[in-house]
Scaffold this active site. Structure first.
Site, mmCIF file in Angstrom:
data_model
loop_
_atom_site.group_PDB
_atom_site.id
_atom_site.type_symbol
_atom_site.label_atom_id
_atom_site.label_comp_id
_atom_site.label_asym_id
_atom_site.label_seq_id
_atom_site.Cartn_x
_atom_site.Cartn_y
_atom_site.Cartn_z
ATOM 1 N N ASP A 370 0.862 -1.184 0.000
ATOM 2 C CA ASP A 370 0.000 0.000 0.000
ATOM 3 C C ASP A 370 0.900 1.236 0.000
ATOM 4 O O ASP A 370 1.820 1.349 0.827
ATOM 5 C CB ASP A 370 -0.891 -0.017 1.240
ATOM 6 C CG ASP A 370 -1.971 1.035 1.172
ATOM 7 O OD1 ASP A 370 -3.120 0.672 0.830
ATOM 8 O OD2 ASP A 370 -1.672 2.222 1.447
ATOM 9 N N ASN A 378 -1.707 12.963 -4.071
ATOM 10 C CA ASN A 378 -2.864 13.397 -4.869
ATOM 11 C C ASN A 378 -3.189 14.853 -4.589
ATOM 12 O O ASN A 378 -3.418 15.645 -5.521
ATOM 13 C CB ASN A 378 -4.090 12.541 -4.511
ATOM 14 C CG ASN A 378 -4.244 11.369 -5.465
ATOM 15 O OD1 ASN A 378 -3.651 11.374 -6.537
ATOM 16 N ND2 ASN A 378 -5.031 10.377 -5.069
ATOM 17 N N HIS A 383 -4.488 14.461 -9.241
ATOM 18 C CA HIS A 383 -4.856 13.047 -9.444
ATOM 19 C C HIS A 383 -4.017 12.382 -10.533
ATOM 20 O O HIS A 383 -3.611 11.224 -10.408
ATOM 21 C CB HIS A 383 -6.349 12.988 -9.805
ATOM 22 C CG HIS A 383 -6.976 11.678 -9.533
ATOM 23 N ND1 HIS A 383 -7.424 11.311 -8.270
ATOM 24 C CD2 HIS A 383 -7.221 10.627 -10.335
ATOM 25 C CE1 HIS A 383 -7.919 10.096 -8.332
ATOM 26 N NE2 HIS A 383 -7.812 9.654 -9.581
ATOM 27 N N ASP A 387 -1.800 9.029 -10.433
ATOM 28 C CA ASP A 387 -1.851 7.912 -11.410
ATOM 29 C C ASP A 387 -0.448 7.550 -11.878
ATOM 30 O O ASP A 387 -0.099 6.372 -12.006
ATOM 31 C CB ASP A 387 -2.707 8.305 -12.618
ATOM 32 C CG ASP A 387 -4.195 8.246 -12.291
ATOM 33 O OD1 ASP A 387 -4.525 7.823 -11.163
ATOM 34 O OD2 ASP A 387 -5.014 8.626 -13.157
ATOM 35 N N GLU A 413 -4.829 2.365 -4.200
ATOM 36 C CA GLU A 413 -3.361 2.321 -4.167
ATOM 37 C C GLU A 413 -2.879 1.043 -3.480
ATOM 38 O O GLU A 413 -1.801 0.962 -2.930
ATOM 39 C CB GLU A 413 -2.812 3.605 -3.523
ATOM 40 C CG GLU A 413 -2.708 3.649 -2.026
ATOM 41 C CD GLU A 413 -4.040 3.610 -1.261
ATOM 42 O OE1 GLU A 413 -5.073 3.259 -1.861
ATOM 43 O OE2 GLU A 413 -4.030 3.890 -0.055
#
Ligand SMILES: Nc1nc2c(ncn2[C@@H]2O[C@H](COP(=O)(O)OP(=O)(O)OP(=O)(O)O)[C@@H](O)[C@H]2O)c(=O)[nH]1
Length: 497
Positions: A370, A378, A383, A387, A413
């Site tokens: 994680d 973010n 965002h 990504d 994530e």
């Protein structure tokens, strides 16, 4: 592959049509011959009758008159008489005129003509073989008659010199015989021309059919009952990379991949035995070893007893379809953002690998990763940058892991890695390698800014009591939670109970 009993394809239909056209030409020929003979008889009967009374040569002219009347009767009834009766009657007519003439006037008589012409007619109406038999019969009869004259056992009933001394007699004979021979040969000639024209058309059609067969956008092949190739078109040859010579007589199974052979062989046996439908997707094996997927559908050609003669198959290249199917399958198991396996595929593979590990008593481990403080990335960079981070993380997973390991994005994530044949100690080491590689990574964002990030990793291994992957993931999640709790950017294992 659909089996149709006793079906006639376009080739058979065309052949039947040509046969019928040939039969019609022969019927037309007989019709013309009898029409001509009727004309000759119409002129010949009165002439012979008058000569009968003038000369008193009863034996010759009564035969002529008799033959003439016979001709007129047959010609009048020709519409109702079958072909063979008309043809044989015509040949008999020639012999009825010729044979008495030869016996009466000797071998020098023009009557031999009629016998000779009968061979021409027979070969045109039937076959060259029949014509040759008739020519041999003519020779035999000539021999017997000649022998009869030589030995004296046969004496001509007519005095030939007397006949020769009568100019009107031989001139009439010459005229009738000449006109008859001319008409006959002309008729036979035009018949032959019509036959050649028909054959020419047949040849053109055959070439067109051959061309269509060879250059069709699909492959065609025919197999005998043993599955050997008896016919194949150029399209299929081009696909396979073989010449026709190399393929004819060879088992079709030879040009299939091993997997397709297993599919084809039993299906074809059933098909030959009388099974009616069969549609197969097969992979042809090219000469260079590569393969091409085809959809094969065939029909059976059987004789009237239902015995298999050969199959006729079409093969369509389904490479595009197969590629599309593979792509769809790939998309169905792939995560769109990272290109890693998705949750569904990870679960399916994990279930399979757990079963294998149990069967062979092999170790198996799972990592749960994680990204740490991902929300901050973010929030700070947007965002799209988040990504990019997830994609970079996926790239690192691919680089560090073995080919047999399965990294997947479970969502958000959160990532998981399946490590077949890896025990918990080695899994800890793998997790550590991954954590380290990610920590070392510096990512340049599209905006030009640089980002560093870390991951926390939970590790678990297959225990004797674990019934399902859920159990391993649950323990890995506990370990991951602990890693987060202890400050993140670390790898913690949760041992099986
Ligand atoms: N860019 C991007 N963000 C995602 C995606 N999926 C989930 N997120 C974001 O990931 C963040 C996850 O945040 P949290 O669950 O609070 O976890 P975190 O910030 O990583 O904190 P810890 O896990 O406790 O270290 C949320 O802001 C989600 O919106 C995605 O596909 N792309």
């Amino acid at each position: 592959m659909k089996a149709r009993l006793g079906t006639g394809g376009p080739t058979e239909v065309a052949a039947a049509r040509h046969d019928e056209q040939l039969r019609q030409l022969r019927r037309d020929l007989v019709e013309q011959l009898w029409t001509g003979m009727r004309l000759i008889a119409l002129i010949g009967v009165p002439v012979s009758l008058s000569r009968y009374f003038i000369t008193g040569w009863t034996s010759v002219y009564s035969v002529h008159v008799g033959v003439g009347l016979f001709t007129l009767i047959v010609a009048a009834c020709r519409r109702w008489l079958p072909f063979d009766v008309l043809a044989i009657a015509f040949l008999c007519l020639l012999w009825t005129v010729g044979l008495p003439g030869v016996v009466a006037f000797g071998l020098s008589a023009s009557s031999i003509w009629w016998l000779v012409l009968s061979s021409f007619v027979a070969s045109t109406l039937y076959s060259v073989r029949v014509g040759v038999y008739l020519a041999l019969a003519t020779g035999l009869v000539m021999g017997i008659v000649g022998l009869g004259f030589i030995t004296g056992s046969l004496t001509p009933p007519m005095d030939v010199s007397r006949y020769h001394a009568e100019p009107t007699a031989w001139m009439t004979l010459l005229l009738v015989t000449g006109a008859f021979a001319f008409l006959l040969l002309k008729t036979l000639g035009s018949h032959q021309r019509a036959v050649y024209q028909l054959l020419g058309r047949v040849r053109v059609q055959r070439d067109e059919v051959r061309d269509l067969y060879d250059h069709a956008p699909c492959g065609y092949q025919s197999l005998d009952a043993q599955g050997r190739i008896v016919k194949v078109n150029l399209t299929a040859l081009r696909w396979l990379g073989y010449t026709e010579k190399e393929l004819l007589g060879r088992a079709f199974a030879d040009v299939l991949t091993a997997e397709s052979q297993l599919l084809f062989s039993p299906a074809f046996s059933d098909f030959v035995m009388g099974g009616d439908t069969l549609d197969l997707e097969l992979d042809l094996r090219r000469k260079d070893g590569s393969s091409i997927p085809v959809l094969l559908s065939a029909s059976a050609l059987r004789d009237s007893d239902g015995r298999f003669r050969m199959s006729r198959a079409t093969m369509f290249d389904i490479s595009d379809r197969r590629q599309l199917e593979n792509e769809l399958r790939r998309l169905a198991r792939t995560d769109a953002l990272t290109g890693l396996s998705n949750r569904h595929h990870f679960y399916a593979e994990a279930t399979r690998e757990i079963a294998r590990a149990r069967r062979r008593t092999l170790p198996l481990s799972v990592l749960l990763l994680d990204a740490d403080h991902f929300k901050r990335i973010n929030d700070r960079h947007g965002h799209a940058a988040g990504d990019q981070v997830l994609q970079a993380l996926s790239g690192t997973l691919r680089e560090v892991l073995r080919e047999v390991d399965l990294p997947a994005r479970l969502g958000g994530e959160e990532f998981a890695v399946l490590l077949p044949e890896v025990d918990i100690e080695d899994a800890l080491a793998v997790g550590e390698r991954l954590r380290d590689a990610i920590e070392q990574q510096q990512l340049v964002l599209e905006s030009g800014a640089t980002v560093r990030f870390t991951v926390s990793v939970g590790v678990s291994s297959l225990g004797a009591a674990d019934p399902h992957i859920d159990e391993l993931l649950r323990r890995a999640d506990t370990a991951l939670y602990e890693a987060k709790r202890q400050g993140r950017n670390r790898v913690i294992a949760e041992h099986p109970p």
